[in-house]
Motif scaffolding. Sequence first.
Motif, PDB file in Angstrom:
ATOM      1  N   PHE A 165      -7.993   7.385 -22.634  1.00  0.00           N
ATOM      2  CA  PHE A 165      -8.004   6.350 -21.603  1.00  0.00           C
ATOM      3  C   PHE A 165      -6.993   6.757 -20.543  1.00  0.00           C
ATOM      4  O   PHE A 165      -6.143   7.622 -20.774  1.00  0.00           O
ATOM      5  N   THR A 166      -7.096   6.146 -19.384  1.00  0.00           N
ATOM      6  CA  THR A 166      -6.201   6.475 -18.274  1.00  0.00           C
ATOM      7  C   THR A 166      -5.224   5.335 -18.056  1.00  0.00           C
ATOM      8  O   THR A 166      -5.615   4.163 -18.031  1.00  0.00           O
ATOM      9  N   VAL A 167      -3.966   5.684 -17.903  1.00  0.00           N
ATOM     10  CA  VAL A 167      -2.918   4.709 -17.612  1.00  0.00           C
ATOM     11  C   VAL A 167      -2.462   4.942 -16.179  1.00  0.00           C
ATOM     12  O   VAL A 167      -2.182   6.075 -15.787  1.00  0.00           O
ATOM     13  N   TYR A 168      -2.413   3.877 -15.400  1.00  0.00           N
ATOM     14  CA  TYR A 168      -1.913   3.949 -14.031  1.00  0.00           C
ATOM     15  C   TYR A 168      -0.527   3.320 -14.004  1.00  0.00           C
ATOM     16  O   TYR A 168      -0.375   2.128 -14.242  1.00  0.00           O
ATOM     17  N   ARG A 169       0.470   4.157 -13.756  1.00  0.00           N
ATOM     18  CA  ARG A 169       1.872   3.715 -13.751  1.00  0.00           C
ATOM     19  C   ARG A 169       2.339   3.659 -12.307  1.00  0.00           C
ATOM     20  O   ARG A 169       2.209   4.616 -11.550  1.00  0.00           O
ATOM     21  N   LYS A 170       2.903   2.524 -11.936  1.00  0.00           N
ATOM     22  CA  LYS A 170       3.369   2.329 -10.567  1.00  0.00           C
ATOM     23  C   LYS A 170       4.877   2.527 -10.487  1.00  0.00           C
ATOM     24  O   LYS A 170       5.608   2.190 -11.405  1.00  0.00           O
ATOM     25  N   SER A 171       5.280   3.087  -9.379  1.00  0.00           N
ATOM     26  CA  SER A 171       6.703   3.232  -9.084  1.00  0.00           C
ATOM     27  C   SER A 171       6.867   3.091  -7.575  1.00  0.00           C
ATOM     28  O   SER A 171       5.902   3.203  -6.823  1.00  0.00           O
ATOM     29  N   GLY A 172       8.072   2.851  -7.162  1.00  0.00           N
ATOM     30  CA  GLY A 172       8.277   2.684  -5.734  1.00  0.00           C
ATOM     31  C   GLY A 172       9.717   2.866  -5.330  1.00  0.00           C
ATOM     32  O   GLY A 172      10.612   2.970  -6.177  1.00  0.00           O
ATOM     33  N   VAL A 173       9.921   2.902  -4.035  1.00  0.00           N
ATOM     34  CA  VAL A 173      11.257   3.056  -3.459  1.00  0.00           C
ATOM     35  C   VAL A 173      11.378   2.136  -2.249  1.00  0.00           C
ATOM     36  O   VAL A 173      10.387   1.798  -1.603  1.00  0.00           O
ATOM     37  N   GLY A 203      14.223  -0.985   4.403  1.00  0.00           N
ATOM     38  CA  GLY A 203      13.929  -2.393   4.171  1.00  0.00           C
ATOM     39  C   GLY A 203      12.517  -2.700   3.716  1.00  0.00           C
ATOM     40  O   GLY A 203      12.149  -3.854   3.565  1.00  0.00           O
ATOM     41  N   ARG A 204      11.717  -1.685   3.481  1.00  0.00           N
ATOM     42  CA  ARG A 204      10.337  -1.887   3.022  1.00  0.00           C
ATOM     43  C   ARG A 204      10.142  -1.203   1.677  1.00  0.00           C
ATOM     44  O   ARG A 204      10.655  -0.110   1.451  1.00  0.00           O
ATOM     45  N   TYR A 205       9.374  -1.850   0.829  1.00  0.00           N
ATOM     46  CA  TYR A 205       9.096  -1.286  -0.490  1.00  0.00           C
ATOM     47  C   TYR A 205       7.794  -0.507  -0.427  1.00  0.00           C
ATOM     48  O   TYR A 205       6.756  -1.027  -0.028  1.00  0.00           O
ATOM     49  N   SER A 206       7.855   0.747  -0.800  1.00  0.00           N
ATOM     50  CA  SER A 206       6.681   1.612  -0.798  1.00  0.00           C
ATOM     51  C   SER A 206       6.332   1.955  -2.241  1.00  0.00           C
ATOM     52  O   SER A 206       7.138   2.541  -2.957  1.00  0.00           O
ATOM     53  N   GLU A 207       5.123   1.578  -2.657  1.00  0.00           N
ATOM     54  CA  GLU A 207       4.714   1.762  -4.052  1.00  0.00           C
ATOM     55  C   GLU A 207       3.667   2.866  -4.157  1.00  0.00           C
ATOM     56  O   GLU A 207       2.807   3.008  -3.296  1.00  0.00           O
ATOM     57  N   SER A 208       3.764   3.654  -5.225  1.00  0.00           N
ATOM     58  CA  SER A 208       2.759   4.670  -5.493  1.00  0.00           C
ATOM     59  C   SER A 208       2.288   4.534  -6.935  1.00  0.00           C
ATOM     60  O   SER A 208       2.959   3.930  -7.758  1.00  0.00           O
TER      61      SER A 208
END
Length: 121
Positions: free
Chosen positions: A17-25, A29-34
């Motif tokens: 199965f595939t797991v999608y893990r999110k992270s960001g910085v 002043g803006r949160y950017s998620e990948s």
Amino acid sequence: MINVSRVINSPRFAQEFTVYRKSGVWNAGRYSESETALSMTGVITVADPNDLEQIPEGDRQKGAISIHTSQPLQVTTQSGTSDEIEWRGNRYRAAQLFPYADYGYYKVIAVKMDPSTGVEA
């Protein structure tokens, strides 16, 4: 202690199965998620009533699954967001983690997400 990771990783029982893990910085002043896709294996079954009693919103869940894997998945904390699992063409959000690491596995209850809105179904 019995280590059940051999069963969980056995080709007779396990499936990919595939797991999608999110992270960001935070940047200016803006949160950017990948999102990163991870390939994992484990045993996935439909969550039963006993599983649903273990999570607070269990009586409202529809389409919940139980995942047994030798690798831990992430659930929502103050420092991150829950992993999303893609299985049989549907996405599920990790709602509850049961760390049975002493026995060689982790159990996760995940709830089905609505594909059009990206929130729990």
